[in-house]
Structure formats: C-alpha cells, structure tokens
Motif scaffolding. Structure first.
Motif, mmCIF file in Angstrom:
data_model
loop_
_atom_site.group_PDB
_atom_site.id
_atom_site.type_symbol
_atom_site.label_atom_id
_atom_site.label_comp_id
_atom_site.label_asym_id
_atom_site.label_seq_id
_atom_site.Cartn_x
_atom_site.Cartn_y
_atom_site.Cartn_z
ATOM 1 N N SER A 268 6.019 -15.043 -10.027
ATOM 2 C CA SER A 268 6.305 -14.333 -8.727
ATOM 3 C C SER A 268 5.534 -12.523 -9.090
ATOM 4 C CB SER A 268 7.279 -14.362 -8.487
ATOM 5 O OG SER A 268 7.831 -15.890 -8.493
ATOM 6 N N LEU A 269 5.247 -12.027 -8.098
ATOM 7 C CA LEU A 269 5.295 -10.657 -7.731
ATOM 8 C C LEU A 269 6.164 -10.746 -6.589
ATOM 9 C CD1 LEU A 269 1.362 -10.627 -9.124
ATOM 10 C CD2 LEU A 269 3.611 -9.541 -10.545
ATOM 11 N N ARG A 270 6.158 -8.975 -7.235
ATOM 12 C CA ARG A 270 6.903 -8.758 -5.510
ATOM 13 C C ARG A 270 5.990 -7.127 -5.066
ATOM 14 N NH1 ARG A 270 12.706 -5.544 -4.088
ATOM 15 N NH2 ARG A 270 12.886 -5.757 -2.226
ATOM 16 N N LEU A 271 5.491 -6.752 -3.886
ATOM 17 C CA LEU A 271 4.608 -6.362 -4.036
ATOM 18 C C LEU A 271 5.666 -5.227 -2.734
ATOM 19 C CD1 LEU A 271 1.266 -7.190 -3.056
ATOM 20 C CD2 LEU A 271 1.986 -6.727 -4.896
ATOM 21 N N SER A 272 5.688 -3.645 -2.566
ATOM 22 C CA SER A 272 6.291 -2.541 -1.907
ATOM 23 C C SER A 272 4.996 -1.789 -1.445
ATOM 24 C CB SER A 272 7.239 -1.744 -3.109
ATOM 25 O OG SER A 272 8.142 -2.976 -3.683
ATOM 26 N N CYS A 273 5.675 -1.434 -0.204
ATOM 27 C CA CYS A 273 4.678 -0.310 0.679
ATOM 28 C C CYS A 273 5.958 1.034 1.140
ATOM 29 C CB CYS A 273 4.127 -1.211 1.409
ATOM 30 S SG CYS A 273 3.342 0.160 2.638
ATOM 31 N N ALA A 274 5.268 1.980 0.166
ATOM 32 C CA ALA A 274 6.329 2.731 1.027
ATOM 33 C C ALA A 274 5.704 4.018 1.584
ATOM 34 C CB ALA A 274 6.753 3.108 -0.648
ATOM 35 N N ALA A 275 5.795 4.159 2.868
ATOM 36 C CA ALA A 275 5.550 4.886 4.116
ATOM 37 C C ALA A 275 6.133 6.240 4.013
ATOM 38 C CB ALA A 275 6.267 4.125 5.193
ATOM 39 N N SER A 276 5.112 6.997 4.423
ATOM 40 C CA SER A 276 5.514 8.919 3.900
ATOM 41 C C SER A 276 6.508 8.975 5.292
ATOM 42 C CB SER A 276 4.823 9.288 4.015
ATOM 43 O OG SER A 276 3.486 9.793 5.039
ATOM 44 N N VAL A 277 6.617 8.140 6.453
ATOM 45 C CA VAL A 277 7.267 8.686 7.881
ATOM 46 C C VAL A 277 8.671 7.706 7.852
ATOM 47 C CG1 VAL A 277 5.136 9.513 8.767
ATOM 48 C CG2 VAL A 277 5.319 7.390 9.076
ATOM 49 N N SER A 278 9.097 7.880 9.054
ATOM 50 C CA SER A 278 10.310 6.905 8.865
ATOM 51 C C SER A 278 9.358 6.190 9.739
ATOM 52 C CB SER A 278 11.139 7.196 10.283
ATOM 53 O OG SER A 278 11.728 6.369 10.749
ATOM 54 N N ILE A 279 9.690 4.237 9.191
ATOM 55 C CA ILE A 279 9.347 3.430 10.337
ATOM 56 C C ILE A 279 9.681 2.415 11.039
ATOM 57 C CG2 ILE A 279 7.589 2.621 7.465
ATOM 58 C CD1 ILE A 279 9.969 0.238 6.916
ATOM 59 N N PHE A 280 11.234 2.512 11.449
ATOM 60 C CA PHE A 280 12.443 2.330 12.138
ATOM 61 C C PHE A 280 11.694 2.665 13.472
ATOM 62 C CE2 PHE A 280 16.159 1.419 13.813
ATOM 63 C CZ PHE A 280 16.228 2.133 15.129
ATOM 64 N N SER A 281 10.526 3.022 14.000
ATOM 65 C CA SER A 281 9.742 2.766 15.262
ATOM 66 C C SER A 281 8.170 1.768 15.476
ATOM 67 C CB SER A 281 10.252 4.051 16.063
ATOM 68 O OG SER A 281 9.789 4.584 15.642
ATOM 69 N N VAL A 282 8.747 0.968 14.157
ATOM 70 C CA VAL A 282 6.813 1.330 13.992
ATOM 71 C C VAL A 282 6.840 -0.474 14.469
ATOM 72 C CG1 VAL A 282 4.733 0.513 12.387
ATOM 73 C CG2 VAL A 282 6.211 2.913 12.012
ATOM 74 N N ASN A 283 6.038 -0.673 15.171
ATOM 75 C CA ASN A 283 6.303 -1.862 15.924
ATOM 76 C C ASN A 283 5.867 -2.975 14.749
ATOM 77 O OD1 ASN A 283 7.720 -1.451 18.480
ATOM 78 N ND2 ASN A 283 5.607 -0.840 19.487
ATOM 79 N N THR A 284 4.739 -2.696 14.068
ATOM 80 C CA THR A 284 4.260 -3.810 12.896
ATOM 81 C C THR A 284 3.759 -3.272 11.862
ATOM 82 O OG1 THR A 284 3.295 -4.604 15.299
ATOM 83 C CG2 THR A 284 2.337 -5.345 13.601
ATOM 84 N N MET A 285 3.985 -3.986 11.098
ATOM 85 C CA MET A 285 3.807 -3.552 9.424
ATOM 86 C C MET A 285 3.174 -5.104 8.672
ATOM 87 S SD MET A 285 6.028 -0.122 8.664
ATOM 88 C CE MET A 285 4.349 -0.136 7.236
ATOM 89 N N GLY A 286 2.419 -5.197 7.974
ATOM 90 C CA GLY A 286 1.395 -6.352 7.464
ATOM 91 C C GLY A 286 1.079 -5.606 6.473
ATOM 92 N N TRP A 287 1.101 -6.980 6.168
ATOM 93 C CA TRP A 287 0.385 -7.615 3.953
ATOM 94 C C TRP A 287 -1.248 -7.645 4.819
ATOM 95 C CZ3 TRP A 287 1.392 -4.249 -0.154
ATOM 96 C CH2 TRP A 287 2.258 -4.155 -0.634
ATOM 97 N N TYR A 288 -1.735 -7.507 4.090
ATOM 98 C CA TYR A 288 -3.530 -7.677 4.206
ATOM 99 C C TYR A 288 -4.447 -8.326 2.344
ATOM 100 C CZ TYR A 288 -4.428 -7.077 8.890
ATOM 101 O OH TYR A 288 -3.884 -7.173 10.462
ATOM 102 N N ARG A 289 -4.590 -9.082 2.724
ATOM 103 C CA ARG A 289 -5.830 -8.962 1.210
ATOM 104 C C ARG A 289 -6.634 -9.398 1.657
ATOM 105 N NH1 ARG A 289 -2.573 -14.962 -0.646
ATOM 106 N NH2 ARG A 289 -4.667 -16.396 0.725
ATOM 107 N N GLN A 290 -8.405 -9.143 0.480
ATOM 108 C CA GLN A 290 -9.014 -9.322 0.146
ATOM 109 C C GLN A 290 -9.751 -9.845 -0.889
ATOM 110 O OE1 GLN A 290 -11.705 -5.646 1.221
ATOM 111 N NE2 GLN A 290 -13.628 -7.009 1.989
ATOM 112 N N ALA A 291 -10.142 -10.685 -1.328
ATOM 113 C CA ALA A 291 -10.792 -11.326 -2.582
ATOM 114 C C ALA A 291 -11.945 -11.182 -2.914
ATOM 115 C CB ALA A 291 -10.599 -12.746 -2.461
ATOM 116 N N PRO A 292 -11.955 -10.852 -4.103
ATOM 117 C CA PRO A 292 -14.501 -10.872 -3.933
ATOM 118 C C PRO A 292 -14.789 -11.522 -3.329
ATOM 119 C CG PRO A 292 -12.857 -10.896 -6.441
ATOM 120 C CD PRO A 292 -11.841 -11.421 -5.190
ATOM 121 N N GLY A 293 -15.670 -11.021 -3.207
ATOM 122 C CA GLY A 293 -16.587 -12.240 -1.945
ATOM 123 C C GLY A 293 -16.280 -12.067 -0.074
ATOM 124 N N LYS A 294 -15.143 -12.010 -0.378
ATOM 125 C CA LYS A 294 -14.727 -12.473 0.635
ATOM 126 C C LYS A 294 -13.722 -11.139 2.078
ATOM 127 C CE LYS A 294 -12.696 -17.061 -1.309
ATOM 128 N NZ LYS A 294 -11.908 -17.712 -1.074
#
Length: 115
Positions: free
Chosen positions: A17-43
């Motif tokens: 297991s791993l736990r990723l964190s994403c800290a924003a420099s602004v309030s995310i209270f009103s942000v409708n959509t946040m997410g995670w993407y990934r990119q593997a080598p060559g993809k």
C-alpha cells in the motif's frame, strides 16, 4: 496561481500500500472536481480517480476496489489510498483540479511497484 503539490510516492512491493497526498495552495471547499491521473513510461496519461464536491467519486476499472480517493476541505488536501498494488500500477501520479474554467496539475510523484 494555484499550486498542487503531491507527496507520498515511492517503492512498494506487490500487494502493498501507498497513500498519496495532494496539497492545494487554495481552498478546495468550492472546487467541484479534483482527481488523480497517472502516466506510465511510453503510455498516455490516464485518469485514475475523481472526487466531486458533493462527495461522489469515479474510478478507473483497473483500480476499482483497490484505490480510494478522499478529500479534506479543511486541510485543502486530496488523498489517494492505494492498496493491493500491482506492478502495472507503476507510473508517475499527478494531481488535477478544475477550478472555474481552468485546469491545474501538480508536478507528479513516482510510484514504483516491484519486488
């Protein structure tokens, strides 16, 4: 300017297991959509998980039942809990936010799953 800073990547064994964190420099209270993407080598970069202001979430089929996205509107942080990791989860993971009509990205954090 909105900054997104990811952390928590690293090396994990298959099944671990791993736990990723994403800290924003602004309030995310009103942000409708946040997410995670990934990119593997060559993809191409692909969506992994998205969380909405109302609390619902979407997941890629490849991670359903293994990954969990959550958000803390007080800490302005989005998390990605990754369990039962597989070698094919190896990629650079990026945090993403849609604010108003703009899209913001973090710098990425490397996740490597290997024995």
């Amino acid at each position: 300017q909105v900054r997104l800073v990811e952390s928590g990547g690293g090396l994990a064994q298959p099944g671990g297991s791993l736990r990723l964190s994403c800290a924003a420099s602004v309030s995310i209270f009103s942000v409708n959509t946040m997410g995670w993407y990934r990119q593997a080598p060559g993809k191409q970069r692909e969506p992994v998980a998205t969380i909405f202001r109302a609390g619902g979430a979407n997941y890629a089929d490849s991670v359903k039942g293994r990954f969990t996205i959550s958000r803390d509107n007080v800490e302005n942080t989005v998390y990605l809990q990754m369990d039962s990791l597989k070698p094919e989860d190896t990629a650079v993971y990026y945090c993403n936010a849609h604010i108003d009509l703009l899209e913001f990205w973090g710098q990425g954090t490397q996740v490597t799953v290997s024995s």
